[in-house]
Design a protein around this motif. Structure first.
Motif, mmCIF file in Angstrom:
data_model
loop_
_atom_site.group_PDB
_atom_site.id
_atom_site.type_symbol
_atom_site.label_atom_id
_atom_site.label_comp_id
_atom_site.label_asym_id
_atom_site.label_seq_id
_atom_site.Cartn_x
_atom_site.Cartn_y
_atom_site.Cartn_z
ATOM 1 N N PRO A 224 0.838 -1.202 0.000
ATOM 2 C CA PRO A 224 0.000 0.000 0.000
ATOM 3 C C PRO A 224 0.871 1.249 0.000
ATOM 4 C CG PRO A 224 -0.713 -1.564 1.697
ATOM 5 C CD PRO A 224 0.595 -2.053 1.188
ATOM 6 N N ALA A 225 0.371 2.309 -0.614
ATOM 7 C CA ALA A 225 1.119 3.570 -0.629
ATOM 8 C C ALA A 225 1.147 4.184 0.767
ATOM 9 C CB ALA A 225 0.474 4.538 -1.619
ATOM 10 N N LEU A 226 2.134 5.041 0.979
ATOM 11 C CA LEU A 226 2.181 5.763 2.254
ATOM 12 C C LEU A 226 0.946 6.644 2.392
ATOM 13 C CD1 LEU A 226 5.860 7.068 2.550
ATOM 14 C CD2 LEU A 226 4.782 5.296 3.928
ATOM 15 N N PRO A 227 0.381 6.768 3.590
ATOM 16 C CA PRO A 227 -0.721 7.719 3.775
ATOM 17 C C PRO A 227 -0.223 9.149 3.598
ATOM 18 C CG PRO A 227 0.003 6.825 5.883
ATOM 19 C CD PRO A 227 0.731 6.052 4.828
ATOM 20 N N ALA A 228 -1.143 10.053 3.323
ATOM 21 C CA ALA A 228 -0.751 11.446 3.115
ATOM 22 C C ALA A 228 -0.095 12.048 4.349
ATOM 23 C CB ALA A 228 -1.975 12.274 2.713
ATOM 24 N N ALA A 229 -0.511 11.588 5.517
ATOM 25 C CA ALA A 229 0.069 12.074 6.768
ATOM 26 C C ALA A 229 -0.025 10.964 7.806
ATOM 27 C CB ALA A 229 -0.673 13.321 7.256
ATOM 28 N N PRO A 230 0.906 10.929 8.755
ATOM 29 C CA PRO A 230 0.846 9.895 9.792
ATOM 30 C C PRO A 230 -0.228 10.203 10.821
ATOM 31 C CG PRO A 230 2.667 11.381 10.232
ATOM 32 C CD PRO A 230 2.083 11.821 8.915
ATOM 33 N N LEU A 272 11.272 8.370 7.577
ATOM 34 C CA LEU A 272 12.302 7.734 6.757
ATOM 35 C C LEU A 272 11.761 7.331 5.388
ATOM 36 C CD1 LEU A 272 14.066 5.475 9.427
ATOM 37 C CD2 LEU A 272 14.994 7.535 8.335
ATOM 38 N N ALA A 273 10.548 6.792 5.361
ATOM 39 C CA ALA A 273 9.953 6.391 4.087
ATOM 40 C C ALA A 273 9.704 7.603 3.195
ATOM 41 C CB ALA A 273 8.657 5.625 4.325
ATOM 42 N N SER A 274 9.270 8.701 3.801
ATOM 43 C CA SER A 274 9.031 9.927 3.028
ATOM 44 C C SER A 274 10.326 10.468 2.439
ATOM 45 C CB SER A 274 8.370 10.987 3.915
ATOM 46 O OG SER A 274 7.107 10.557 4.366
ATOM 47 N N GLY A 320 11.672 -0.948 0.602
ATOM 48 C CA GLY A 320 11.947 -1.422 1.955
ATOM 49 C C GLY A 320 11.513 -0.428 3.022
ATOM 50 N N ALA A 321 11.662 0.861 2.748
ATOM 51 C CA ALA A 321 11.258 1.881 3.718
ATOM 52 C C ALA A 321 9.742 1.905 3.889
ATOM 53 C CB ALA A 321 11.765 3.249 3.275
ATOM 54 N N VAL A 322 9.007 1.719 2.790
ATOM 55 C CA VAL A 322 7.538 1.651 2.886
ATOM 56 C C VAL A 322 7.123 0.420 3.678
ATOM 57 C CG1 VAL A 322 5.403 1.430 1.563
ATOM 58 C CG2 VAL A 322 7.203 2.969 0.775
ATOM 59 N N ARG A 323 7.804 -0.700 3.425
ATOM 60 C CA ARG A 323 7.531 -1.916 4.222
ATOM 61 C C ARG A 323 7.724 -1.646 5.708
ATOM 62 N NH1 ARG A 323 12.457 -5.621 4.239
ATOM 63 N NH2 ARG A 323 13.092 -3.707 5.298
ATOM 64 N N ASP A 324 8.822 -1.003 6.077
ATOM 65 C CA ASP A 324 9.089 -0.735 7.486
ATOM 66 C C ASP A 324 7.985 0.109 8.111
ATOM 67 O OD1 ASP A 324 11.398 -2.180 7.280
ATOM 68 O OD2 ASP A 324 12.743 -0.454 7.212
ATOM 69 N N PHE A 325 7.465 1.066 7.324
ATOM 70 C CA PHE A 325 6.374 1.886 7.858
ATOM 71 C C PHE A 325 5.155 1.026 8.166
ATOM 72 C CE2 PHE A 325 2.290 3.847 6.942
ATOM 73 C CZ PHE A 325 2.230 4.756 7.995
ATOM 74 N N TRP A 326 4.773 0.157 7.226
ATOM 75 C CA TRP A 326 3.560 -0.630 7.446
ATOM 76 C C TRP A 326 3.756 -1.679 8.533
ATOM 77 C CZ3 TRP A 326 -0.727 1.409 6.330
ATOM 78 C CH2 TRP A 326 -0.882 2.218 5.208
ATOM 79 N N LEU A 327 4.978 -2.171 8.707
ATOM 80 C CA LEU A 327 5.245 -3.061 9.837
ATOM 81 C C LEU A 327 5.081 -2.302 11.156
ATOM 82 C CD1 LEU A 327 8.395 -5.028 8.573
ATOM 83 C CD2 LEU A 327 6.035 -5.849 8.699
#
Length: 360
Positions: A224-230, A272-274, A320-327
């Protein structure tokens, strides 16, 4: 056709840029014509060849496939693998089950969950399955870029070896290129094995492995894409207060301690993902400019191949950075339901660690 046949046909053109001895005029013209067929120059040759070879290859018979279009599909299948979970799923209700399967855990009522028998089992299995699937998806999504990095290093090593054979390069320079190629090849081999292993782990966890008919696995094509904001920290604190009211005193203390670390991991992973996305955009710009300068004969072939490899690696790092965010997001969601993750995501640069496969 060998995957580097067109590449090697154009090697005399590359070698001339490095002041190598030119081939006969006919071979030079032939190489130029072949490279000129591609709008972005030599960088497109391998992609064209792969596409045409894939289209012309005869289709082989495929075993039955288990298709998971979303993470929720995997979670639902994981629940169905354990008949004893049918009762809590029925108690929870269709709407709440859909929210839990899709990771929309903040929309669930913590008080309602406490009334469901074995709700913790449902939540823990959903959490473990989501993390396992995220790890498997990222391996598949990164494979094409890792192959590109390996191919760029291999092409540079081939060219360096030919330059050394004609006396236009030293053996030291050729050895340095060969060393890079061997390292990239090893990483590509590890990546291929990791993809096979991750698919096997998913099939085993979903109890689809030991079957009379061989089964392959089709995962969602991308994370999934990163959300617009956390998530805002204030919203997290509000949720903690709601959930805490349903817990005993000792459980409230543990939840708040875990929540502090979980939110820190979540916010850091998002940042980090951003920034990795920004780095990828810069890498793409540098590569595009390198292609233009290479086609204008202002840069040599090794600079082009190095930038192609760097761009591929930047894509892998961004995935990998997007994966880390979703984890990290999955861990935070678990904490916000009163759960306790066994461990939190490792955000070390270049970390390829994957969470353990889901168990029950």
């Amino acid at each position: 056709m060998n995957k580097h046949k067109l590449l090697l046909a154009a090697l005399p053109l590359f070698a001339s840029l490095a002041q190598a001895q030119q081939p006969p005029e006919s071979a030079w013209q032939q190489a130029n014509r072949r490279v000129a067929e591609f709008s972005r120059g030599h960088a497109d040759v391998l992609k064209w060849e792969q596409a045409h070879l894939a289209a012309s290859a005869p289709a082989a018979a495929k075993p039955a496939s288990l298709v998971l279009n979303t993470l929720a599909d995997g979670v639902q299948l994981a629940w169905r693998a354990y008949p004893e979970l049918a009762k809590p799923l029925a108690q929870l209700g269709r709407e709440e089950v859909a929210l839990l399967a899709s990771g929309q855990w903040q929309a669930l009522s913590a008080a309602r969950l406490r009334q469901v028998d074995d709700a913790d089992e449902l939540i823990e299995l959903a959490h473990a399955t989501r993390k396992m699937l995220l790890a498997a998806i990222v391996v598949e999504q990164a494979l094409p870029y890792q192959q590109q990095a390996s191919q760029a290093a291999e092409a540079a090593a081939e060219l360096g070896a030919r330059m050394a054979q004609t006396g236009n390069w030293s053996k030291l320079q050729a050895a340095q290129r060969q060393l890079l190629q061997l390292g990239a090849q090893q990483q590509w081999q590890r990546s291929q094995y990791a993809a096979v292993l991750s698919r096997a782990n998913v099939l085993k966890a979903l109890q689809q492995w030991a079957r009379s008919t061989p089964q392959t696995l089709q995962l969602p094509p991308a994370l999934p894409a990163l959300p617009a904001a956390p998530l805002d920290e204030q919203a997290v604190q509000h949720r903690l207060a709601q959930v805490g009211a349903t817990l005993a005193g000792s459980e409230q203390i543990a939840m708040r301690a875990n929540a502090a670390l979980a939110y820190r991991a979540y916010a850091t992973a998002y940042a980090l993902a951003s920034s990795q996305q920004d780095m990828l955009k810069l890498r793409q710009f540098i590569y595009d400019e390198t292609v233009l300068r290479y086609n204008g004969m202002l840069l040599n072939s090794w600079e082009l191949l190095d930038e192609a490899r760097a761009l591929a690696e930047a894509n892998v790092n961004a995935i990998g950075a997007v994966r880390d965010f979703w984890l990290a997001e999955a861990d935070l969601q678990l904490v916000l339901l009163g759960g306790q993750p066994e461990s939190f995501v490792n955000l070390a640069a270049g970390s390829g660690d994957s969470p353990a496969a889901a168990g029950h």
